[in-house]
Write a protein that holds these residues in place. Structure first.
Motif, PDB file in Angstrom:
ATOM      1  N   LEU A  64      33.913  41.182  51.205  1.00  0.00           N
ATOM      2  CA  LEU A  64      35.376  40.956  50.765  1.00  0.00           C
ATOM      3  C   LEU A  64      36.340  40.962  52.042  1.00  0.00           C
ATOM      4  O   LEU A  64      36.129  41.978  52.921  1.00  0.00           O
ATOM      5  CB  LEU A  64      35.778  41.787  49.599  1.00  0.00           C
ATOM      6  CG  LEU A  64      34.950  41.479  48.428  1.00  0.00           C
ATOM      7  CD1 LEU A  64      35.502  42.563  47.317  1.00  0.00           C
ATOM      8  CD2 LEU A  64      35.262  39.993  47.856  1.00  0.00           C
TER       9      LEU A  64
ATOM     10  N   LEU B 185      40.362  39.827  53.382  1.00  0.00           N
ATOM     11  CA  LEU B 185      41.674  38.992  52.840  1.00  0.00           C
ATOM     12  C   LEU B 185      41.957  37.626  53.736  1.00  0.00           C
ATOM     13  O   LEU B 185      41.797  37.567  54.838  1.00  0.00           O
ATOM     14  CB  LEU B 185      43.034  39.751  53.126  1.00  0.00           C
ATOM     15  CG  LEU B 185      43.066  41.141  52.271  1.00  0.00           C
ATOM     16  CD1 LEU B 185      44.081  41.854  52.585  1.00  0.00           C
ATOM     17  CD2 LEU B 185      43.089  40.786  50.826  1.00  0.00           C
TER      18      LEU B 185
ATOM     19  N   PRO C  44      42.335  38.224  48.298  1.00  0.00           N
ATOM     20  CA  PRO C  44      40.986  38.529  48.536  1.00  0.00           C
ATOM     21  C   PRO C  44      40.098  37.145  48.468  1.00  0.00           C
ATOM     22  O   PRO C  44      40.325  36.021  47.857  1.00  0.00           O
ATOM     23  CB  PRO C  44      40.269  39.211  47.336  1.00  0.00           C
ATOM     24  CG  PRO C  44      41.474  38.816  46.155  1.00  0.00           C
ATOM     25  CD  PRO C  44      42.761  38.709  46.724  1.00  0.00           C
TER      26      PRO C  44
ATOM     27  N   THR D 249      36.141  43.222  42.602  1.00  0.00           N
ATOM     28  CA  THR D 249      37.699  43.298  42.803  1.00  0.00           C
ATOM     29  C   THR D 249      38.252  43.477  41.239  1.00  0.00           C
ATOM     30  O   THR D 249      39.578  44.056  41.281  1.00  0.00           O
ATOM     31  CB  THR D 249      38.349  41.895  42.883  1.00  0.00           C
ATOM     32  OG1 THR D 249      38.224  40.813  41.886  1.00  0.00           O
ATOM     33  CG2 THR D 249      37.739  41.351  44.345  1.00  0.00           C
TER      34      THR D 249
ATOM     35  N   CYS E 270      43.846  44.373  45.996  1.00  0.00           N
ATOM     36  CA  CYS E 270      43.897  43.583  47.494  1.00  0.00           C
ATOM     37  C   CYS E 270      44.360  44.827  48.413  1.00  0.00           C
ATOM     38  O   CYS E 270      43.987  44.605  49.463  1.00  0.00           O
ATOM     39  CB  CYS E 270      45.116  42.839  47.297  1.00  0.00           C
ATOM     40  SG  CYS E 270      44.461  41.116  46.737  1.00  0.00           S
TER      41      CYS E 270
ATOM     42  N   LEU F 121      41.606  46.123  50.519  1.00  0.00           N
ATOM     43  CA  LEU F 121      41.125  45.457  51.677  1.00  0.00           C
ATOM     44  C   LEU F 121      41.887  45.565  52.670  1.00  0.00           C
ATOM     45  O   LEU F 121      41.344  45.055  53.666  1.00  0.00           O
ATOM     46  CB  LEU F 121      41.000  44.031  51.206  1.00  0.00           C
ATOM     47  CG  LEU F 121      39.843  43.829  50.117  1.00  0.00           C
ATOM     48  CD1 LEU F 121      40.059  42.416  49.560  1.00  0.00           C
ATOM     49  CD2 LEU F 121      38.581  43.898  50.466  1.00  0.00           C
TER      50      LEU F 121
END
Length: 297
Positions: A29, A31, A37, A255, A293, A296
């Motif tokens: 994963l 961004l 994501p 997520t 998010c 990340l």
């Protein structure tokens, strides 16, 4: 941090071989430019035999995998046959039965039922559009459960809602058709050379573009490194693409936090296909994706 997790998608075979291997998509994963994501697919790998598959299961975490085979059997079937009602016991019992015996038991079960309702179904089959996990022909998904689930158990994986194992190695049931059909109902693959047409190649291109754009049921965009992108273009059987679909389901589940996007009332012997939850639950989870998010960054 979610970007520390490796994400696997596994297009399974109950009889892997060099000609028809288990195919695996590996990613992570990240961004995108809008701080949303996405799943970056870094590699596609073929596993030609069981030792190679077992090595994947035993690899050091943290990782999460979406596996394209049933993780459970219909409760109605299990209770009718008097089989164990704990998942680990059921998997052990089922794994020890010869396939010829399973076929006879399942056939007798079906023969005793009225036309139109021969097979028992899991609760996830309806929303996912999946075949009954007791089906031994066309497709023989019962053999996939027979070959795959005992290996998950033996490897000590954590199977949310079904079995507590290593929390750094997480296995989820995936189904490529769930995502593919959210984009198109057209056929995109075939194992038969005569049916590997330009039209199916066009449909695969449509599906890949939908993945890139996040235009599918789960909305998670995908980015491909150069090598995986080229391999997708060269695969008329669609095995690599199906592995990517499974990876998308696993990445999306990651997520969603500790519940991995599953409904709270999943039957503990039937299991659940990632992303098959009702629309209302998916809408509630959209907020969870944005919250995650920050993990990340």
């Amino acid at each position: 941090m979610l970007d520390q997790w490796t994400v696997y998608g596994v297009d399974f075979s109950s009889a892997p071989s060099p000609r028809k291997p288990i195919t695996v998509a590996r990613g992570r994963l990240a961004l995108d430019s809008d701080q949303r994501p996405l799943l970056r697919v870094e590699a596609l790998t073929a596993l030609p035999d069981w030792p190679a598959f077992d090595r994947l299961l035993g690899s050091v975490g943290p990782w999460i995998g979406g596996f394209d085979f049933p993780f459970g059997l219909p409760r109605e079937l299990v209770e009718t046959l008097g089989w164990p009602l704990e998942w680990s016991d059921l998997v052990t019992h089922f794994g020890r039965l010869p396939r010829a015996e399973i076929r006879e038991v399942f056939k007798a079960f079906c023969d005793a039922r009225p036309p139109g309702g021969k097979f028992a179904h899991r609760a996830t089959d309806g929303p996912a559009g999946s075949s009954p996990s007791m089906k031994w022909v066309n497709p023989p998904v019962a053999w996939m459960f027979h070959a795959g689930a005992p290996r998950l158990l033996q490897a000590g994986l954590h199977v949310p809602g079904l079995h507590d194992g290593d929390p750094q190695r997480i296995a989820l049931e995936a189904y490529p058709g769930l995502l593919a059909r959210s984009v198109t109902r057209e056929s995109y693959k075939s194992d038969e050379p005569a049916r590997q047409t330009a039209e199916r190649a066009r449909v695969r291109q449509t599906l890949v573009q939908a993945l890139l754009d996040g235009r599918h049921r789960l909305g998670l965009p995908v980015a491909f490194d150069a090598a995986p992108a080229a391999m997708l273009d060269e695969d008329p059987r669609g095995d690599w693409l199906d592995a990517v679909f499974c990876a998308v389901q696993a990445g999306w589940a990651l997520t969603c936090g500790p519940g991995f996007g599953r409904p709270v009332d999943v039957d503990p012997i039937e299991g659940w296909i990632v992303g098959a939850e009702p629309q209302a639950i998916r809408s509630q989870l959209a907020a969870a994706v944005s919250v995650q998010c920050s993990d990340l960054e």
